[in-house]
Write a protein that holds these residues in place. Structure first.
Motif, short mmCIF file in Angstrom:
data_model
loop_
_atom_site.label_atom_id
_atom_site.label_comp_id
_atom_site.label_asym_id
_atom_site.label_seq_id
_atom_site.Cartn_x
_atom_site.Cartn_y
_atom_site.Cartn_z
N ARG A 11 0.83 -1.20 0.00
CA ARG A 11 0.00 0.00 0.00
C ARG A 11 0.88 1.26 0.00
O ARG A 11 0.60 2.21 -0.73
N TRP A 12 1.96 1.27 0.78
CA TRP A 12 2.85 2.42 0.83
C TRP A 12 3.57 2.62 -0.50
O TRP A 12 3.71 3.74 -0.98
N ARG A 28 1.11 4.08 -2.95
CA ARG A 28 0.92 5.51 -2.72
C ARG A 28 2.11 6.32 -3.23
O ARG A 28 1.95 7.39 -3.82
N ALA A 32 3.15 11.78 -0.48
CA ALA A 32 1.91 11.05 -0.22
C ALA A 32 2.05 10.06 0.93
O ALA A 32 1.07 9.48 1.35
#
Length: 163
Positions: A56-57, A60, A68
């Motif tokens: 997920r990181w 982003r 972000a």
């Protein structure tokens, strides 16, 4: 795992190392390790978060860049004390109790009464303390002093009394 080249690898590492926020440091470090060629399970094993969080990181970072990775707004109940009133509330607390308060030091219930009477917001007793903590106050207060106390007499008493 594909990592976009928003920043060079050495700059990404330097930015992570210089970061003071622990959460942002962890996210930048995870992106750095992924960009260095480690897989999501390897990064997760090295840093501790789940593989899903790592992915997920990185997603982003790929979509919006390094800015972000900061914390996003979290859901929850908004504070009852509005932003324009915060400075006025802080000034009221710094001024201490007034004769109308009828106390020599402000306690939680006194702060609760001030919030209700002067700011029009109703907090429960446990709910009074989070706004105080956000403003930098703690529950520990110095020992109250009576308004008619005499500092010179107290100092004289302390000089004469035995240790």
């Amino acid at each position: 795992m594909h990592v976009a080249d928003h920043l060079p690898l050495d700059e990404l590492r330097a930015r992570a190392d210089a970061e003071g926020d622990k959460r942002l440091f962890l996210r930048l470090r995870a992106v750095y390790l992924a960009a260095a060629g480690l897989t999501a399970p390897e990064v997760a094993a090295a840093l501790g978060p789940s593989r899903r969080a790592i992915r997920r990181w990185v997603a982003r970072y790929n979509a919006e860049g390094p800015d972000a990775l900061g914390d996003r707004p979290r859901p929850g109940q908004p504070t009852l004390l509005r932003e324009p009133d915060v400075d006025r509330f802080r000034a009221r607390l710094e001024a201490g109790p007034t004769p109308a308060d009828g106390v020599c030091t402000l306690r939680g219930r006194d702060v609760r009464a001030i919030l209700r009477a002067e700011f029009g917001v109703a907090y429960s007793m446990p709910g009074v303390y989070p706004p105080l903590h956000r403003l930098g106050y703690s529950c520990l207060d110095p020992r109250p002093r009576h308004p008619r106390s005499d500092p010179a007499a107290r100092e004289e008493f302390e000089k004469k009394s035995p240790d």
